[in-house]
Motif scaffolding. Structure first.
Motif, PDB file in Angstrom:
ATOM      1  N   SER A  85     -15.085  -1.251   5.797  1.00  0.00           N
ATOM      2  CA  SER A  85     -14.439  -0.990   4.502  1.00  0.00           C
ATOM      3  C   SER A  85     -13.175  -0.456   5.181  1.00  0.00           C
ATOM      4  CB  SER A  85     -15.385  -0.275   3.505  1.00  0.00           C
ATOM      5  OG  SER A  85     -15.287   1.093   4.191  1.00  0.00           O
ATOM      6  N   LEU A  86     -13.454   0.539   5.999  1.00  0.00           N
ATOM      7  CA  LEU A  86     -12.147   1.038   6.918  1.00  0.00           C
ATOM      8  C   LEU A  86     -10.808   0.230   7.409  1.00  0.00           C
ATOM      9  CD1 LEU A  86     -14.225   3.804   6.346  1.00  0.00           C
ATOM     10  CD2 LEU A  86     -13.247   4.466   8.478  1.00  0.00           C
ATOM     11  N   TYR A 130      -7.478   5.882   9.234  1.00  0.00           N
ATOM     12  CA  TYR A 130      -8.455   5.687   8.232  1.00  0.00           C
ATOM     13  C   TYR A 130      -9.862   6.552   8.694  1.00  0.00           C
ATOM     14  CZ  TYR A 130      -4.952   2.709   6.558  1.00  0.00           C
ATOM     15  OH  TYR A 130      -3.585   2.251   6.233  1.00  0.00           O
ATOM     16  N   ASP A 165     -10.989  -3.091   6.526  1.00  0.00           N
ATOM     17  CA  ASP A 165     -10.202  -3.759   5.655  1.00  0.00           C
ATOM     18  C   ASP A 165      -9.204  -2.988   4.964  1.00  0.00           C
ATOM     19  OD1 ASP A 165     -12.110  -5.886   5.939  1.00  0.00           O
ATOM     20  OD2 ASP A 165     -13.584  -4.871   4.251  1.00  0.00           O
ATOM     21  N   ARG A 166      -9.405  -1.775   4.776  1.00  0.00           N
ATOM     22  CA  ARG A 166      -8.241  -1.136   3.994  1.00  0.00           C
ATOM     23  C   ARG A 166      -7.158  -0.802   5.049  1.00  0.00           C
ATOM     24  NH1 ARG A 166      -8.332   3.683   0.577  1.00  0.00           N
ATOM     25  NH2 ARG A 166      -6.222   4.147   0.196  1.00  0.00           N
ATOM     26  N   SER A 203      -4.965  -3.970   4.925  1.00  0.00           N
ATOM     27  CA  SER A 203      -4.372  -4.201   3.818  1.00  0.00           C
ATOM     28  C   SER A 203      -3.210  -3.570   3.850  1.00  0.00           C
ATOM     29  CB  SER A 203      -5.329  -4.000   2.801  1.00  0.00           C
ATOM     30  OG  SER A 203      -5.358  -2.808   2.413  1.00  0.00           O
ATOM     31  N   GLU A 204      -2.962  -2.488   4.441  1.00  0.00           N
ATOM     32  CA  GLU A 204      -1.925  -1.629   4.417  1.00  0.00           C
ATOM     33  C   GLU A 204      -0.832  -1.465   5.695  1.00  0.00           C
ATOM     34  OE1 GLU A 204      -4.211   1.756   1.406  1.00  0.00           O
ATOM     35  OE2 GLU A 204      -3.459   2.334   3.370  1.00  0.00           O
ATOM     36  N   CYS A 231     -11.597   7.062   2.913  1.00  0.00           N
ATOM     37  CA  CYS A 231     -12.218   5.803   1.997  1.00  0.00           C
ATOM     38  C   CYS A 231     -13.531   6.120   1.761  1.00  0.00           C
ATOM     39  CB  CYS A 231     -12.263   4.722   2.998  1.00  0.00           C
ATOM     40  SG  CYS A 231     -10.648   4.208   3.873  1.00  0.00           S
TER      41      CYS A 231
END
Ligand code: AMP
Length: 282
Positions: free
Chosen positions: A39-40, A145, A42-43, A46-47, A173
Protein backbone atom coordinates in the motif's frame (compact mmCIF):
# COMPACT_ATOMS: atom_id res chain seq x y z
CA UNK A 1 13.07 -2.80 -12.20
CA UNK A 2 16.64 -3.06 -10.88
CA UNK A 3 17.93 -4.49 -7.60
CA UNK A 4 21.15 -2.86 -6.44
CA UNK A 5 23.34 -3.47 -3.42
CA UNK A 6 25.61 -0.43 -3.32
CA UNK A 7 25.06 3.21 -2.38
CA UNK A 8 26.91 4.30 -5.53
CA UNK A 9 24.45 2.43 -7.79
CA UNK A 10 21.49 4.11 -6.07
CA UNK A 11 23.12 7.52 -6.50
CA UNK A 12 23.78 6.85 -10.20
CA UNK A 13 20.16 5.84 -10.85
CA UNK A 14 18.68 8.77 -8.95
CA UNK A 15 21.09 11.18 -10.67
CA UNK A 16 19.94 10.03 -14.11
CA UNK A 17 16.27 10.47 -13.08
CA UNK A 18 16.97 13.93 -11.70
CA UNK A 19 18.60 14.94 -15.00
CA UNK A 20 15.26 14.16 -16.67
CA UNK A 21 13.48 16.30 -14.06
CA UNK A 22 11.65 13.35 -12.48
CA UNK A 23 10.40 13.23 -8.88
CA UNK A 24 11.51 10.43 -6.55
CA UNK A 25 9.65 8.60 -3.76
CA UNK A 26 11.26 6.33 -1.15
CA UNK A 27 9.61 3.46 0.72
CA UNK A 28 11.91 2.25 3.53
CA UNK A 29 11.28 -1.38 4.55
CA UNK A 30 12.95 -4.34 6.22
CA UNK A 31 11.68 -6.64 3.48
CA UNK A 32 9.50 -9.77 3.64
CA UNK A 33 6.95 -7.55 1.95
CA UNK A 34 3.18 -7.91 2.33
CA UNK A 35 0.05 -5.94 1.45
CA UNK A 36 0.88 -3.32 4.08
CA UNK A 37 4.19 -2.51 2.37
CA UNK A 38 2.47 -2.71 -1.01
CA UNK A 39 0.00 0.00 0.00
CA UNK A 40 2.96 2.33 0.66
CA UNK A 41 4.54 1.45 -2.71
CA UNK A 42 1.18 1.95 -4.50
CA UNK A 43 0.82 5.39 -2.93
CA UNK A 44 4.41 6.32 -3.85
CA UNK A 45 3.91 5.12 -7.45
CA UNK A 46 0.74 7.22 -7.70
CA UNK A 47 2.50 10.37 -6.43
CA UNK A 48 6.08 10.15 -7.74
CA UNK A 49 7.68 9.58 -11.16
CA UNK A 50 10.19 7.05 -9.80
CA UNK A 51 10.02 4.88 -6.67
CA UNK A 52 12.88 3.36 -4.67
CA UNK A 53 12.10 0.61 -2.14
CA UNK A 54 14.85 -0.01 0.41
CA UNK A 55 14.90 -3.61 1.63
CA UNK A 56 17.28 -3.83 4.57
CA UNK A 57 17.01 -5.58 7.93
CA UNK A 58 18.77 -2.86 9.91
CA UNK A 59 20.87 -4.46 12.68
CA UNK A 60 21.16 -1.15 14.53
CA UNK A 61 17.46 -1.03 15.46
CA UNK A 62 17.45 -4.46 17.16
CA UNK A 63 18.42 -4.90 20.82
CA UNK A 64 20.85 -7.69 21.80
CA UNK A 65 18.05 -10.10 22.81
CA UNK A 66 15.73 -9.29 19.90
CA UNK A 67 14.93 -11.15 16.67
CA UNK A 68 17.60 -9.85 14.25
CA UNK A 69 18.85 -13.34 13.31
CA UNK A 70 15.40 -14.88 12.87
CA UNK A 71 13.76 -11.90 11.13
CA UNK A 72 12.22 -13.34 7.92
CA UNK A 73 13.90 -12.53 4.61
CA UNK A 74 12.88 -13.30 0.99
CA UNK A 75 14.37 -10.93 -1.57
CA UNK A 76 13.02 -12.89 -4.57
CA UNK A 77 9.41 -12.60 -3.39
CA UNK A 78 10.03 -8.95 -2.46
CA UNK A 79 11.34 -8.25 -5.97
CA UNK A 80 8.20 -9.76 -7.52
CA UNK A 81 5.91 -7.67 -5.33
CA UNK A 82 7.85 -4.46 -6.03
CA UNK A 83 7.95 -5.08 -9.77
CA UNK A 84 4.20 -5.79 -9.90
CA UNK A 85 3.49 -2.64 -7.87
CA UNK A 86 5.51 -0.53 -10.31
CA UNK A 87 8.57 0.32 -8.19
CA UNK A 88 11.69 1.22 -10.19
CA UNK A 89 14.55 0.27 -7.91
CA UNK A 90 15.17 -1.94 -4.87
CA UNK A 91 18.10 -0.97 -2.67
CA UNK A 92 19.14 -4.16 -0.89
CA UNK A 93 22.48 -3.50 0.82
CA UNK A 94 24.54 -5.76 3.07
CA UNK A 95 25.03 -4.39 6.60
CA UNK A 96 28.72 -3.74 5.72
CA UNK A 97 27.65 -1.38 2.92
CA UNK A 98 25.56 0.69 5.35
CA UNK A 99 27.90 0.49 8.34
CA UNK A 100 31.51 0.68 7.18
CA UNK A 101 34.39 -0.16 9.55
CA UNK A 102 34.69 2.53 12.19
CA UNK A 103 31.08 3.72 11.87
CA UNK A 104 30.39 6.00 14.84
CA UNK A 105 27.74 8.61 13.89
CA UNK A 106 24.17 8.38 15.16
CA UNK A 107 20.93 10.32 15.03
CA UNK A 108 19.46 10.28 18.52
CA UNK A 109 16.26 11.84 19.80
CA UNK A 110 14.76 12.47 23.22
CA UNK A 111 11.14 13.04 24.27
CA UNK A 112 9.15 11.19 21.63
CA UNK A 113 11.47 8.19 21.83
CA UNK A 114 11.23 7.90 25.63
CA UNK A 115 7.70 6.46 25.54
CA UNK A 116 5.78 3.41 24.23
CA UNK A 117 8.15 1.13 22.26
CA UNK A 118 11.14 3.29 23.26
CA UNK A 119 10.77 2.06 26.86
CA UNK A 120 10.91 -1.66 26.12
CA UNK A 121 13.25 -1.26 23.11
CA UNK A 122 15.85 1.28 24.34
CA UNK A 123 18.14 1.24 21.27
CA UNK A 124 15.38 0.90 18.68
CA UNK A 125 14.68 4.49 17.68
CA UNK A 126 18.33 5.48 17.58
CA UNK A 127 18.76 2.71 15.00
CA UNK A 128 15.65 3.77 13.09
CA UNK A 129 16.57 7.48 13.02
CA UNK A 130 20.14 6.72 11.97
CA UNK A 131 19.22 4.35 9.14
CA UNK A 132 16.34 6.52 7.90
CA UNK A 133 18.65 9.57 7.85
CA UNK A 134 21.20 7.58 5.89
CA UNK A 135 18.54 6.43 3.40
CA UNK A 136 17.32 10.02 2.98
CA UNK A 137 20.90 11.12 2.27
CA UNK A 138 21.54 8.25 -0.14
CA UNK A 139 18.30 8.54 -2.14
CA UNK A 140 17.47 12.24 -1.56
CA UNK A 141 13.76 11.64 -2.26
CA UNK A 142 11.04 14.26 -2.60
CA UNK A 143 8.72 12.15 -0.47
CA UNK A 144 9.11 9.15 1.83
CA UNK A 145 6.28 6.81 2.80
CA UNK A 146 5.72 5.29 6.26
CA UNK A 147 2.87 3.22 7.69
CA UNK A 148 0.65 4.30 10.57
CA UNK A 149 1.09 0.69 11.73
CA UNK A 150 4.31 1.98 13.32
CA UNK A 151 2.69 5.19 14.56
CA UNK A 152 5.46 6.15 16.96
CA UNK A 153 8.06 5.65 14.23
CA UNK A 154 6.00 7.90 11.92
CA UNK A 155 5.79 10.63 14.58
CA UNK A 156 9.51 10.31 15.36
CA UNK A 157 10.52 10.53 11.68
CA UNK A 158 8.25 13.54 11.09
CA UNK A 159 9.81 15.32 14.08
CA UNK A 160 13.36 14.43 13.01
CA UNK A 161 12.74 15.82 9.50
CA UNK A 162 11.36 19.03 11.00
CA UNK A 163 14.11 19.43 13.62
CA UNK A 164 16.98 18.69 11.22
CA UNK A 165 15.54 20.59 8.23
CA UNK A 166 15.58 17.57 5.95
CA UNK A 167 14.23 18.65 2.55
CA UNK A 168 11.49 16.09 1.95
CA UNK A 169 7.86 15.36 2.78
CA UNK A 170 6.86 12.44 5.04
CA UNK A 171 3.63 10.72 3.99
CA UNK A 172 1.75 8.52 6.50
CA UNK A 173 -0.37 5.63 5.15
CA UNK A 174 -3.21 3.73 6.91
CA UNK A 175 -2.87 0.28 8.52
CA UNK A 176 -3.62 -2.69 6.27
CA UNK A 177 -5.23 -5.64 8.09
CA UNK A 178 -5.94 -9.34 7.59
CA UNK A 179 -9.60 -10.31 7.04
CA UNK A 180 -10.06 -10.98 10.78
CA UNK A 181 -8.55 -7.61 11.75
CA UNK A 182 -4.96 -8.56 12.69
CA UNK A 183 -2.61 -5.85 11.39
CA UNK A 184 -0.38 -7.27 8.66
CA UNK A 185 3.20 -7.69 9.83
CA UNK A 186 6.28 -9.60 8.72
CA UNK A 187 6.43 -10.84 12.34
CA UNK A 188 3.04 -12.59 12.02
CA UNK A 189 4.99 -15.44 10.39
CA UNK A 190 6.42 -16.26 13.84
CA UNK A 191 2.96 -17.26 15.11
CA UNK A 192 1.86 -20.87 15.63
CA UNK A 193 -1.68 -21.82 14.65
CA UNK A 194 -2.86 -21.23 18.22
CA UNK A 195 -0.82 -18.02 18.55
CA UNK A 196 -2.33 -16.69 15.34
CA UNK A 197 -5.84 -17.32 16.71
CA UNK A 198 -5.08 -15.53 19.97
CA UNK A 199 -3.25 -12.64 18.24
CA UNK A 200 -6.53 -11.33 16.86
CA UNK A 201 -7.14 -9.97 20.38
CA UNK A 202 -4.84 -7.04 19.52
CA UNK A 203 -7.11 -5.68 16.80
CA UNK A 204 -10.23 -6.58 18.79
CA UNK A 205 -9.00 -4.43 21.68
CA UNK A 206 -8.05 -1.64 19.25
CA UNK A 207 -11.55 -1.69 17.73
CA UNK A 208 -13.10 -1.73 21.24
CA UNK A 209 -11.04 1.26 22.41
CA UNK A 210 -11.76 3.18 19.24
CA UNK A 211 -15.49 2.59 19.60
CA UNK A 212 -15.47 3.74 23.23
CA UNK A 213 -13.79 7.02 22.24
CA UNK A 214 -16.06 7.48 19.23
CA UNK A 215 -19.05 6.91 21.54
CA UNK A 216 -17.87 9.75 23.77
CA UNK A 217 -15.60 8.24 26.46
CA UNK A 218 -12.94 10.84 27.34
CA UNK A 219 -11.22 9.15 30.29
CA UNK A 220 -8.08 7.40 28.96
CA UNK A 221 -7.90 5.17 32.06
CA UNK A 222 -11.36 3.69 31.39
CA UNK A 223 -10.52 3.00 27.74
CA UNK A 224 -7.15 1.44 28.61
CA UNK A 225 -8.70 -0.75 31.33
CA UNK A 226 -11.36 -2.11 29.00
CA UNK A 227 -8.71 -2.85 26.39
CA UNK A 228 -6.38 -4.53 28.90
CA UNK A 229 -9.23 -6.65 30.30
CA UNK A 230 -10.10 -7.84 26.80
CA UNK A 231 -6.47 -8.65 25.88
CA UNK A 232 -6.04 -10.59 29.14
CA UNK A 233 -8.83 -12.99 28.17
CA UNK A 234 -6.26 -14.70 25.93
CA UNK A 235 -3.87 -16.89 27.93
CA UNK A 236 -0.94 -16.44 25.52
CA UNK A 237 -1.21 -12.63 25.47
CA UNK A 238 1.26 -10.72 27.70
CA UNK A 239 0.78 -6.95 27.62
CA UNK A 240 3.89 -4.84 27.12
CA UNK A 241 1.86 -1.59 27.09
CA UNK A 242 -1.59 -0.16 26.42
CA UNK A 243 -1.22 3.63 26.22
CA UNK A 244 -3.10 6.70 25.06
CA UNK A 245 -0.84 9.63 24.18
CA UNK A 246 -0.80 12.91 22.28
CA UNK A 247 -0.04 11.89 18.69
CA UNK A 248 2.58 14.61 18.21
CA UNK A 249 4.52 14.48 21.48
CA UNK A 250 3.90 10.81 22.46
CA UNK A 251 3.31 12.02 26.06
CA UNK A 252 0.47 10.60 28.21
CA UNK A 253 -2.73 12.60 28.43
CA UNK A 254 -5.27 12.94 31.24
CA UNK A 255 -8.24 13.66 29.00
CA UNK A 256 -8.95 12.43 25.49
CA UNK A 257 -8.88 15.51 23.27
CA UNK A 258 -6.98 16.77 20.21
CA UNK A 259 -5.21 14.17 18.05
CA UNK A 260 -4.60 11.08 20.13
CA UNK A 261 -2.72 7.86 19.53
CA UNK A 262 -3.86 4.74 21.33
CA UNK A 263 -1.04 2.21 20.94
CA UNK A 264 -0.52 -1.31 22.23
CA UNK A 265 2.29 -3.84 22.25
CA UNK A 266 1.53 -7.43 23.22
CA UNK A 267 3.66 -10.55 23.32
CA UNK A 268 1.98 -13.72 22.10
CA UNK A 269 3.65 -16.40 24.24
CA UNK A 270 7.34 -16.44 23.32
CA UNK A 271 6.39 -16.38 19.64
CA UNK A 272 6.12 -12.70 18.70
CA UNK A 273 5.82 -9.19 20.05
CA UNK A 274 3.11 -7.44 18.01
CA UNK A 275 1.91 -3.83 17.90
CA UNK A 276 -1.30 -2.12 16.81
CA UNK A 277 -2.94 1.27 17.27
CA UNK A 278 -5.62 3.74 16.35
CA UNK A 279 -5.34 7.47 15.81
CA UNK A 280 -8.34 9.76 16.34
CA UNK A 281 -8.90 13.49 16.16
CA UNK A 282 -11.43 14.66 18.77
P1 AMP B 1 8.88 -2.85 8.18
O1 AMP B 1 9.35 -3.62 7.00
O2 AMP B 1 8.08 -3.66 9.14
O3 AMP B 1 9.99 -2.04 8.83
O4 AMP B 1 7.84 -1.79 7.62
C1 AMP B 1 8.19 -0.90 6.58
C2 AMP B 1 7.10 0.13 6.44
O5 AMP B 1 5.87 -0.51 6.14
C3 AMP B 1 6.88 0.93 7.74
O6 AMP B 1 6.65 2.30 7.42
C4 AMP B 1 5.64 0.28 8.31
O7 AMP B 1 4.88 1.15 9.13
C5 AMP B 1 4.88 -0.08 7.05
N1 AMP B 1 3.92 -1.16 7.34
C6 AMP B 1 4.20 -2.37 7.88
N2 AMP B 1 3.06 -3.08 8.07
C7 AMP B 1 2.05 -2.29 7.65
C8 AMP B 1 0.63 -2.44 7.60
N3 AMP B 1 0.02 -3.55 8.03
N4 AMP B 1 -0.10 -1.42 7.10
C9 AMP B 1 0.49 -0.28 6.67
N5 AMP B 1 1.83 -0.08 6.69
C10 AMP B 1 2.59 -1.06 7.18
Amino acid sequence: MKIVKTIQEVRNEVKSWRKEGLTVGLVPTMGYLHEGHKSLIDRAVSECDRVVVSDFVNPMQFGPTEDLASYPRDIDADAKLCEAAGANLIFHPEPEEMYKDGFCSFVDMTGLTNALCGLSRPVHFRGVCTVVSKLFNIVQPDKAYFGEKDAQQLAVVKRMVKDLNMPLEIVGCPIIREADGLAKSSRNTYLSEEGRKQAVILSKSIFLGKKMVEDGERDPEKVKKAMRDLIETQPMAKIDYVEIVDNTTMQSIEKIEGEILCAIAVKIGDEARLIDNFILKI
